[in-house]
Motif scaffolding. Structure first.
Motif, short mmCIF file in Angstrom:
data_model
loop_
_atom_site.label_atom_id
_atom_site.label_comp_id
_atom_site.label_asym_id
_atom_site.label_seq_id
_atom_site.Cartn_x
_atom_site.Cartn_y
_atom_site.Cartn_z
N UNK A 96 1.65 -37.34 -63.16
CA UNK A 96 0.93 -38.08 -64.20
C UNK A 96 -0.05 -39.08 -63.58
N UNK A 97 -1.11 -39.35 -64.31
CA UNK A 97 -2.08 -40.34 -63.86
C UNK A 97 -3.29 -39.75 -63.16
N UNK A 98 -3.25 -38.46 -62.82
CA UNK A 98 -4.39 -37.80 -62.19
C UNK A 98 -5.05 -36.87 -63.20
N UNK A 99 -6.25 -37.25 -63.62
CA UNK A 99 -7.00 -36.47 -64.61
C UNK A 99 -6.20 -36.30 -65.91
N UNK A 100 -5.41 -37.30 -66.26
CA UNK A 100 -4.71 -37.29 -67.54
C UNK A 100 -4.47 -38.73 -67.98
N UNK A 101 -4.00 -38.95 -69.21
CA UNK A 101 -3.88 -40.32 -69.75
C UNK A 101 -2.76 -41.17 -69.17
N UNK A 102 -1.98 -40.62 -68.25
CA UNK A 102 -0.86 -41.37 -67.71
C UNK A 102 -1.27 -42.71 -67.12
N UNK A 103 -2.52 -42.78 -66.63
CA UNK A 103 -3.02 -44.03 -66.03
C UNK A 103 -3.00 -45.18 -67.04
N UNK A 104 -3.15 -44.87 -68.33
CA UNK A 104 -3.13 -45.91 -69.36
C UNK A 104 -1.77 -46.61 -69.37
N UNK A 105 -0.72 -45.82 -69.27
CA UNK A 105 0.63 -46.39 -69.27
C UNK A 105 0.89 -47.18 -68.00
N UNK A 106 0.42 -46.67 -66.87
CA UNK A 106 0.63 -47.36 -65.60
C UNK A 106 -0.08 -48.71 -65.59
N UNK A 107 -1.32 -48.72 -66.10
CA UNK A 107 -2.08 -49.97 -66.16
C UNK A 107 -1.37 -50.99 -67.04
N UNK A 108 -0.88 -50.52 -68.20
CA UNK A 108 -0.17 -51.41 -69.13
C UNK A 108 1.07 -52.00 -68.44
N UNK A 109 1.80 -51.15 -67.73
CA UNK A 109 3.02 -51.61 -67.05
C UNK A 109 2.70 -52.71 -66.04
N UNK A 110 1.67 -52.50 -65.24
CA UNK A 110 1.28 -53.51 -64.26
C UNK A 110 0.88 -54.83 -64.93
N UNK A 111 0.19 -54.71 -66.04
CA UNK A 111 -0.30 -55.90 -66.74
C UNK A 111 0.82 -56.69 -67.40
N UNK A 112 1.97 -56.02 -67.63
CA UNK A 112 3.06 -56.69 -68.34
C UNK A 112 4.33 -56.84 -67.49
N UNK A 113 4.16 -56.77 -66.19
CA UNK A 113 5.29 -57.04 -65.29
C UNK A 113 6.40 -56.01 -65.33
N UNK A 114 6.05 -54.76 -65.66
CA UNK A 114 7.03 -53.68 -65.70
C UNK A 114 6.92 -52.88 -64.40
N UNK A 115 8.01 -52.70 -63.72
CA UNK A 115 7.98 -52.00 -62.44
C UNK A 115 7.56 -50.54 -62.62
N UNK A 116 6.63 -50.08 -61.78
CA UNK A 116 6.17 -48.69 -61.79
C UNK A 116 6.84 -47.96 -60.64
N UNK A 117 7.51 -46.85 -60.95
CA UNK A 117 8.25 -46.09 -59.94
C UNK A 117 7.72 -44.66 -59.86
N UNK A 118 6.88 -44.36 -58.86
CA UNK A 118 6.38 -42.99 -58.71
C UNK A 118 7.45 -42.09 -58.10
N UNK A 119 7.55 -40.87 -58.60
CA UNK A 119 8.51 -39.90 -58.07
C UNK A 119 7.76 -38.77 -57.36
N UNK A 120 8.33 -38.21 -56.31
CA UNK A 120 7.65 -37.15 -55.56
C UNK A 120 7.58 -35.86 -56.36
N UNK A 121 6.46 -35.17 -56.24
CA UNK A 121 6.33 -33.91 -56.96
C UNK A 121 5.04 -33.21 -56.62
#
Length: 237
Positions: A96-121
């Motif tokens: 998620x986040x590459x050429x799809x809307x997932x980046x919107x959620x990641x940006x929101x998480x960073x802006x609100x102090x929510x830990x972002x945890x990327x998983x390998x895939x």
């Protein structure tokens, strides 16, 4: 109260894939997550079901995350995280986040102090770059090229110009049903000696990765209409 985390959950690149294509930690996160942000609820349900984790699919909560999602909707989507529950975000294919809307959620998480945890895939972009023979140290990902023919042709010319100026591998994508139209434009607009790599149905039964000059692609009979593909132009070292 401790906030939950946002997990970036990879999905299959091909319909022929199964749980064996994913790391055990990915399966563990899905098994223990009940709130998901997804592009398509139906395909996401099918994906989780295919993992055979014993999860009760009807008990899961899905919210549609797309390019039209507003900040107010994100406030609602992330309410569980504010209450200490983890949230998973999934793309239709790959990371998620590459050429799809997932980046919107990641940006929101960073802006609100929510830990972002990327998983390998699996990543179709990474896979085609390392399979191309081009530089994996210097590349630019352009996402999807314009739909309108005039703008698309201009974008193709700019890709070649960027390659010549910087030496950076130029990576881009196309919607599967427009693959052959894009190939026609690439083979008529790019210089004939430019090296073009096409990765088709990566990790799938029809997988095909080939790098050769545009002049050879021009005479190729390979047809991958409606099959996922990623493209790049570059230079051999």
């Amino acid at each position: 109260m401790t906030k939950g985390s946002l997990f970036l959950i990879p999905t299959y690149l091909s319909d022929q894939n199964d749980a064996s294509f994913l790391a055990p930690m990915v399966l563990d996160v899905v098994r223990n997550t009940s709130h998901f942000l997804v592009e398509n609820v139906r395909t996401s349900r099918r994906f989780i079901s295919s993992l055979k984790l014993g999860v009760e699919i009807p008990e899961l909560q899905f919210e549609v995350l797309d390019k039209k999602t507003s900040h107010q909707q994100l406030d609602k989507f992330f309410a569980p995280a504010m209450q200490g529950k983890n949230i998973g975000v999934m793309s239709e294919a790959g990371l998620p986040g590459l050429a799809d809307p997932g980046a919107l959620a990641v940006a929101y998480a960073h802006q609100h102090g929510i830990q972002v945890v990327p998983l390998p895939g699996p990543s179709s972009i990474q896979t085609v770059v390392i399979s191309s023979g081009f530089s994996g140290q210097r590349f630019t990902f352009h996402g999807y090229l314009p739909i309108q023919k005039k703008e698309r042709i201009q974008a193709i010319k700019e890709l070649e110009s960027n390659l010549k100026k910087t030496g950076y591998t130029q990576v881009f994508m196309e919607t599967p049903f427009r693959n052959m139209q894009l190939m026609k434009d690439l083979t008529t607009q790019l210089s004939q000696n430019v090296q073009l790599c096409v990765g088709v149905d990566l990790f799938g039964k029809q997988e095909y990765v080939k790098t050769q000059p545009v002049s050879r692609w021009k005479n190729s009979k390979k047809d991958f209409h409606k099959v996922p593909a990623v493209y790049c132009i570059g230079q051999f070292s």
